[in-house]
Design an enzyme around this catalytic site. Sequence first.
Site, PDB file in Angstrom:
ATOM      1  N   GLU A 187      26.239  -8.723 -35.880  1.00 21.64           N
ATOM      2  CA  GLU A 187      25.003  -8.243 -36.720  1.00 21.64           C
ATOM      3  C   GLU A 187      25.253  -7.856 -38.159  1.00 21.64           C
ATOM      4  OE1 GLU A 187      21.128  -5.067 -36.143  1.00 21.64           O
ATOM      5  OE2 GLU A 187      22.864  -4.751 -34.910  1.00 21.64           O
TER       6      GLU A 187
ATOM      7  N   LYS B 134      20.147   3.248 -30.479  1.00 19.89           N
ATOM      8  CA  LYS B 134      20.899   3.165 -29.184  1.00 19.89           C
ATOM      9  C   LYS B 134      21.880   4.033 -29.131  1.00 19.89           C
ATOM     10  CE  LYS B 134      19.355  -1.736 -28.551  1.00 19.89           C
ATOM     11  NZ  LYS B 134      18.801  -2.207 -30.056  1.00 19.89           N
TER      12      LYS B 134
ATOM     13  N   PHE C 192      19.767 -11.550 -25.478  1.00 23.40           N
ATOM     14  CA  PHE C 192      20.398 -12.753 -24.570  1.00 23.40           C
ATOM     15  C   PHE C 192      19.729 -14.229 -24.960  1.00 23.40           C
ATOM     16  CE2 PHE C 192      22.545 -10.448 -20.916  1.00 23.40           C
ATOM     17  CZ  PHE C 192      23.604  -9.699 -21.608  1.00 23.40           C
TER      18      PHE C 192
END
Length: 415
Positions: free
Chosen positions: A316, A337, A401
């Site tokens: 990222e 997160k 995913f």
Amino acid sequence: MIATGRRRVVVTGMGTVNPLGKTLDDFWTGLIEGRSTARTIDHFDTSRVTTKFASLVPDFDPQEYLERKLVSRNGRVTHLAVASATLALADSGLNLDQVDRRRVGVELGTGIGAFLEFYEGSAGFAAGGRVSSFFAPMIIPNMAAGQIAINLGLTGPNSTTCTACAASTQAIGNAARVVERGDADVILACGSEGDTGIMGLAGFGAVRALSTRNQDPATASRPFDAERDGFVIGEGSATLVLESLEHALKRDARIHGEVIGFARTDDAFHAVAPHESGEAASRCITLALADAGIEAQEIDYVNAHGTSTGLNDAAETKALKMALGDHAYKIPISSTKSMIGHLLGGAGAVEAVATLLSMKHGMVHPTINYQTPDPACDLDYVPNVARVHEVRTAISNGFGFAGQNAVLVLRRFEA
């Protein structure tokens, strides 16, 4: 999404139920305080799994939002989704009795749906028990979106996106497309996930995606830190009420912000690992900026996907540098997160709410547990302490995913 011929799409309501709280104020306070929600699990036996902690929604009673009989007929993912949708609708001030419900719909994103209930029902049947007549409808992924519509009487477009951890970022983008095309006036864009059970821990643990800091769960989620060892699984939901600007102005609605860009791409590389180059994720950011009709230099803040896994955070970072150039070094980037864990398919919607709250308050929340810099992650991740910072335009990343990427561009509303 402000190009000629497209209706402008604004956010008029927000609601969330997540490990930091069940109100927007509680959520924001927890974010700014940098409060970790990861806790040791004590409500079931974790002896057979390596990771023994998660981020859970505290004191959640689904009967506050659903009839008692419907609680038992639906999974936790649906309970959480209906709760956040109900809260978002209240926040929007939209009176459903005064609008055409045929032009109000739902777009929902979830990664795995009622995985917990699927496991429990299957295990019970394997042990010789009977399968409930509610088992099949309970576990199908679209049930959360369907139940929101049933509960609120919404007969407009209704769809569910299952693109793993990019699901609710994509659901918001899909909802914006529906509204901008004129297929609906209002869409409740929701993300929800309710699997912090034994099979979730076992499954994600088996692919070594989870942190194993069992002695100190509060420090386990540490995005972009050199000592990160995996994500913390979490549960929760958020809903954003997306509305055409014309419809919102006609009813004098309060506007939280505007969705001005959206894009999605795929790495086409691996089932669970992102491509280390970050190329497809970078292209997704670039396409979202082009969709918004803005330059990279106009971005003031990035709410990162930031999972606390070795491969994702490094990829990222590469993607942001490729897409934003030198500007990537000049703006704050933070991971929600780090505090609430990874809500899987529900993450994107909760993080979009966090981004819009940053615009409202002129402050960005920290990435907590950032202690050891990683040479592969060399941007400004707002370590540990919230920062006063004006946010006019921001991006929110969601990467899942199978390499499925989604990016939103959000802007503070200006008439």
